[in-house]
Motif scaffolding. Structure first.
Motif, mmCIF file in Angstrom:
data_model
loop_
_atom_site.group_PDB
_atom_site.id
_atom_site.type_symbol
_atom_site.label_atom_id
_atom_site.label_comp_id
_atom_site.label_asym_id
_atom_site.label_seq_id
_atom_site.Cartn_x
_atom_site.Cartn_y
_atom_site.Cartn_z
ATOM 1 N N ARG A 72 0.413 -1.142 0.282
ATOM 2 C CA ARG A 72 -0.308 0.320 -0.183
ATOM 3 C C ARG A 72 0.950 1.198 -0.031
ATOM 4 N N GLN A 246 -3.724 -1.000 -10.580
ATOM 5 C CA GLN A 246 -4.554 -1.470 -10.663
ATOM 6 C C GLN A 246 -4.570 -2.859 -10.242
ATOM 7 N N THR A 249 -3.997 -2.431 -6.065
ATOM 8 C CA THR A 249 -5.653 -1.559 -5.823
ATOM 9 C C THR A 249 -6.967 -2.665 -4.866
ATOM 10 N N ALA A 250 -6.569 -3.680 -6.498
ATOM 11 C CA ALA A 250 -7.507 -4.519 -6.175
ATOM 12 C C ALA A 250 -7.354 -5.276 -5.826
ATOM 13 N N LEU A 252 -5.263 -5.272 -2.697
ATOM 14 C CA LEU A 252 -6.194 -4.975 -1.162
ATOM 15 C C LEU A 252 -7.789 -4.454 -1.154
ATOM 16 N N ASP A 253 -8.270 -4.195 -2.219
ATOM 17 C CA ASP A 253 -10.063 -4.134 -2.021
ATOM 18 C C ASP A 253 -10.909 -5.090 -2.441
ATOM 19 N N LYS A 254 -9.933 -6.414 -2.211
ATOM 20 C CA LYS A 254 -10.726 -7.670 -2.686
ATOM 21 C C LYS A 254 -11.293 -8.384 -3.792
ATOM 22 N N ARG A 255 -10.904 -7.671 -4.866
ATOM 23 C CA ARG A 255 -11.576 -7.727 -5.991
ATOM 24 C C ARG A 255 -10.757 -8.286 -6.733
#
Length: 261
Positions: A72, A246, A249-250, A252-255
């Motif tokens: 992060r 991308q 971030t994905a 960390l956002d669990k997507r």
């Protein structure tokens, strides 16, 4: 000497068991663990009474790779900060790689990303059957840069190319075939197998072992300051790309990232 993220045990023979000791975080390579491993290699690993070091992980996983908080932080860091952080990881790997004593890896559960790098700086590794391996970096939009020289030295280019870029999970038996680990045993037999690898070194001259190990690095694939600096630069550069932003971030956002699940 004590370390925040490591546990050390030394027996009367001079065998040091070095345990990655943050099991609640799956022994990820946090900045503190990187600093602790570097300090260990430069102090305890150099002590005359140390004959062999066994590297293992506490809890269910040997090492799950990079630290989420560290990832992060790289998203908002500038180039100089990214270079500095990559250099700390590279220096830790090189310090362990050049230990003047044998370094034996005892792997179980999983070794991912930087955890595979730790396995590759060991002189030999033994893995419990069921251990999973993965160069997971490309799933996140980055590359296994600083561990790369040690992975290629261990596996060779042809075998490394089978798993280095795909991000796929592979089993211990395949890791053995790739040259990543020396032996695969049942988990119940792991300690016995490690003990058998340690025993021959206790009948050798420590200075001769250190000199022989140093010779392997002279004769083996080149991992010098220029190679290490190039790996640092490549990691810093990939972190500046859109895919890294991308992918991290994905994660960390669990997507899923834009390129797939």
């Amino acid at each position: 000497m004590t370390f925040q993220t490591l546990q050390l045990q030394r027996d009367a023979r001079g065998v040091v068991t070095l345990t990655l000791n943050t099991p609640e975080r799956r022994n990820v390579l946090s900045p503190q663990m990187i600093a602790d491993l570097t300090a260990f290699a430069r102090t305890v690993g150099q002590e005359r009474e140390t004959r062999v070091v066994v590297l293992q992980g506490a809890g269910p996983v040997f090492c799950a790779g990079g630290d989420l908080a560290w990832m992060r932080a790289q998203l908002t860091a500038d180039r100089a900060q990214r270079m500095a952080e990559a250099r700390k990881l590279a220096e830790m790997l090189q310090a362990l790689n050049t230990l003047p004593v044998p370094l034996i890896g005892r792997l179980h559960g999983g070794a991912f990303g930087g955890g595979v790098g730790l396995a590759c700086v060991c002189d030999m590794t033994i893995a419990a059957r069921g251990t999973k391996f993965c160069f997971s970096e490309t799933r996140l939009g980055i590359i296994p840069a600083t561990i790369g020289p040690y992975v290629l030295a261990r596996m060779g280019e042809g075998r490394a190319r089978r798993v280095f870029m795909s991000g796929r999970v592979f089993a211990a038996d395949e890791a053995e075939g790739l040259g990543l680990v020396a032996h695969v045993v049942e988990e119940a037999a792991l300690d016995t197998a490690v003990t058998a690898e340690v025993a021959p070194y206790l009948a050798t001259a420590p200075g001769a072992v250190a000199a022989a190990k140093a010779l392997t690095r002279v004769l083996g694939p080149r991992i010098d300051a220029a190679v290490i600096e190039d790996s640092i630069t490549r990691l810093a550069e990939i972190w500046e790309g859109e895919e890294a932003r991308q992918g991290i971030t994905a994660f960390l956002d669990k997507r899923p990232p834009p390129w797939g699940g």
